[in-house]
Scaffold this active site. Structure first.
Site, PDB file in Angstrom:
ATOM      1  N   ILE A 142       0.900   0.077  -4.118  1.00  0.00           N
ATOM      2  CA  ILE A 142       2.301   0.500  -4.932  1.00  0.00           C
ATOM      3  C   ILE A 142       2.763  -0.902  -4.901  1.00  0.00           C
ATOM      4  O   ILE A 142       3.074  -1.555  -3.971  1.00  0.00           O
ATOM      5  CB  ILE A 142       2.985   1.608  -4.207  1.00  0.00           C
ATOM      6  CG1 ILE A 142       2.406   2.927  -3.905  1.00  0.00           C
ATOM      7  CG2 ILE A 142       4.218   1.729  -4.924  1.00  0.00           C
ATOM      8  CD1 ILE A 142       1.791   3.663  -5.571  1.00  0.00           C
ATOM      9  N   LYS A 143       3.282  -1.208  -6.156  1.00  0.00           N
ATOM     10  CA  LYS A 143       4.020  -2.360  -6.288  1.00  0.00           C
ATOM     11  C   LYS A 143       5.555  -2.493  -6.115  1.00  0.00           C
ATOM     12  O   LYS A 143       6.256  -1.326  -6.727  1.00  0.00           O
ATOM     13  CB  LYS A 143       3.724  -2.955  -7.712  1.00  0.00           C
ATOM     14  CG  LYS A 143       2.270  -3.220  -7.865  1.00  0.00           C
ATOM     15  CD  LYS A 143       2.175  -4.034  -9.146  1.00  0.00           C
ATOM     16  CE  LYS A 143       2.563  -5.317  -9.643  1.00  0.00           C
ATOM     17  NZ  LYS A 143       1.863  -5.755 -10.857  1.00  0.00           N
ATOM     18  N   ILE A 144       5.881  -3.156  -5.160  1.00  0.00           N
ATOM     19  CA  ILE A 144       7.370  -3.146  -5.064  1.00  0.00           C
ATOM     20  C   ILE A 144       8.048  -4.519  -5.039  1.00  0.00           C
ATOM     21  O   ILE A 144       7.376  -5.536  -4.395  1.00  0.00           O
ATOM     22  CB  ILE A 144       7.718  -2.546  -3.505  1.00  0.00           C
ATOM     23  CG1 ILE A 144       7.339  -1.194  -3.463  1.00  0.00           C
ATOM     24  CG2 ILE A 144       9.329  -2.692  -3.154  1.00  0.00           C
ATOM     25  CD1 ILE A 144       7.496  -0.557  -2.033  1.00  0.00           C
TER      26      ILE A 144
END
Length: 542
Positions: A142-144
């Site tokens: 998941i990209k944050i």
């Protein structure tokens, strides 16, 4: 057959991830060819990529129409489309993930949290948690974004076991903070006796955009002071700031992940959080189209390449372990930038702000385009439904609108027990019975990991001749269908389903199983079904 420069990057310890994802890329076999022929071992996505893929083609129209008919709103439709693509890519890359999970840690696909949450810590955590569960693949990241507000969310999600790709990193101090957040998350897990060997993370450090912004400021000096010494010094820095910045980030990486602090984590199975070079397409046509790949090659790193960069480097890229050379020159470049009165901190802060705004704009553009399609399909669907339903069309449409207004699809997926009852005690009971919602994805994941095959082999090796399942109603009907639909497997025990407590049937089965090595399965959703538990106790006593 000789390998081209792209395929040989792995010899230097650098992995290539494709910075592109679309339904056509998956269906045409193009992604599989990149994996097989170009050495691609990962995939990244972002709102801009999905905007081009979904709004720029008709590849998604059949699914959009089905989702419209199911009453999904625009954001729900986008998420369903994106998740399906992410899952499909993750499944293609799963063999790479399995083969490298204990070494390089490749085979991952990245999906970004909503760009509207870049400055919302709690919202980011909730979105990351939900998306990781919804995709249901062990090889998803998941990209944050690495904003100030994103940092605590990054640490918390890593602590919870969510694989994270930290994006929009431009500044050296921001890189150090996210690397330390990774270590803190692992240390928290170790302190609580939790495993850390399955957690993966990359830190996406953006490259070409740094030159774009730095060059703009250098060009201002050149334009306003022609012929001056200061202009000559500015000219000498053009196209050099981005590479210098990335090389110094890699120096920080080496120091942090060769430290005693990380060595203690590595002994427990922790993997390094690899730097990922993002935004590596050359923006200035005056520079080499492989500049940001040629100059940033080194071990334990990832190159994310857009399709044009994959083709260019494969054709004429220059190989060499370049990341560890020229560090003194890199430091001198950043010093000279400051001496010219150009603020490094202002450049990186501007780039973070513009990056957040750019992704948010792409996301809004995507939703706008998707909403146009949704509305068109909605009109079409309503007309077709009215034609099929005749006099019932009005009541059906009213019922659907009521479900949408009550937010039923989202509440169901989030396991909201208030859908069934307003009584608090009843809600507590209902909440315990909603574990079936993600069961398909969980079972598929376990199948891919080989758990069922291992269990079946263990049953055969232990010499079981029969498998008897006790259940009533829903707990026995599906197994009974399977036992009748699928033929017996040679060398495997025969399955028999018992869904009655009739004394004669029970006595007959007890006699049949005397001396037969039998595995019993007690199948009950509640754990209190009287008939099933009676069968369990009877055969346990026997």
């Amino acid at each position: 057959m000789a390998r081209n420069p792209l395929q040989r990057l792995a010899d230097y310890g650098q992995s290539v991830w494709n910075d592109n994802l679309s339904r056509n890329l998956l269906r045409s076999g193009a992604l599989q060819r990149l994996i097989d022929d170009a050495g691609v071992v990962g995939v990244t996505s972002n709102p801009t990529i999905f905007d081009k893929a979904i709004s720029g083609s008709n590849d998604y129209d059949d699914q959009i129409r089905a989702l419209v008919e199911a009453g999904r709103n625009t954001e729900e439709i986008y998420e369903a489309l994106a998740i399906d693509d992410i899952r499909a890519a993750a499944d293609l890359l799963h063999p790479i993930w399995q083969a490298t999970r204990d070494t390089t840690g490749d085979g991952y696909v990245s999906l970004e949290v909503s760009p509207t949450l870049a400055h919302d810590t709690e919202g980011t955590e909730a979105d990351a948690r939900r998306l990781f569960s919804a995709v249901g693949r062990p090889n998803v990241m998941i990209k944050i974004p690495g904003t100030t507000e994103g940092l605590p969310a990054i640490e918390q999600m890593l602590y919870e076991g969510v694989n994270i790709n930290i994006t929009l990193l431009f500044a050296l101090d921001a890189y150090v903070r996210v690397a330390e957040a990774y270590m803190r998350a692992l240390e928290r897990r170790v302190a609580e006796g939790k495993p850390i060997d399955s957690i993966a993370s990359v830190a996406s450090f953006f490259v070409s955009r740094v030159d774009t912004e730095a060059d703009k400021r250098l060009q201002q000096i050149i334009a306003t002071e022609p012929g001056a010494e200061r202009a000559r010094r500015a000219q000498a820095l053009l196209g050099k700031v981005a590479v210098a910045n990335a090389k110094l980030a890699y120096q920080h990486f080496s120091e942090l992940f060769e430290s005693e602090r990380f060595r203690a984590l590595a002994e427990r199975g922790a993997k390094v959080q690899r730097p990922l070079w993002a935004s590596t397409s050359t923006k200035n046509p005056a520079y080499s189209d492989t500049l940001y790949v040629d100059e940033l090659i080194g071990p334990e790193t990832v190159q994310t390449l857009a399709p044009a960069s994959i083709d260019a480097f494969g054709d004429h890229g220059t190989l060499g372990e370049t990341l560890v050379s020229g560090l003194d020159e890199a430091r001198a470049v950043l010093r000279e930038l400051g001496d010219l009165g150009i603020s490094y901190d202002d450049i990186t802060a501007t780039l973070v702000r513009e990056g957040v705004d750019s992704f948010a704009a792409s996301f809004q553009s995507l939703l706008n385009g998707l909403d146009v399609k949704r509305r068109a399909f909605q009109v079409q669907t309503n007309e077709e439904r009215a034609e099929r339903l005749g006099s019932l069309a009005g009541a059906t449409q009213a019922a659907l609108e009521e479900l949408v207004a009550a937010d039923v699809p989202r509440r169901l997926q989030s396991r909201d027990p208030s859908l069934w009852s307003g009584d608090r005690l009843e809600q507590q009971s209902i909440a315990k019975r909603l574990g079936w919602l993600p069961v398909v994805d969980r079972m598929l994941e376990r199948a891919r990991n080989g758990e069922f095959a291992e269990f079946a082999e263990a049953v055969r090796q232990r010499g079981y001749e029969r498998v008897v399942l006790f259940g009533m109603g829903g707990s026995s009907l599906a197994p009974e269908v399977f036992s009748k639909v699928y033929p017996p497997v040679p060398g495997a025990p025969r399955l028999q389903v018992i869904d009655t407590t009739h004394p004669r049937t029970v006595a007959k089965l007890l006699a049949e199983l005397a001396g037969v090595k039998t595995l019993f399965v007690v199948s009950t959703k509640s754990g209190t079904t009287v008939e099933t538990m009676s069968l369990f106790r009877t055969f346990l006593d026997a």
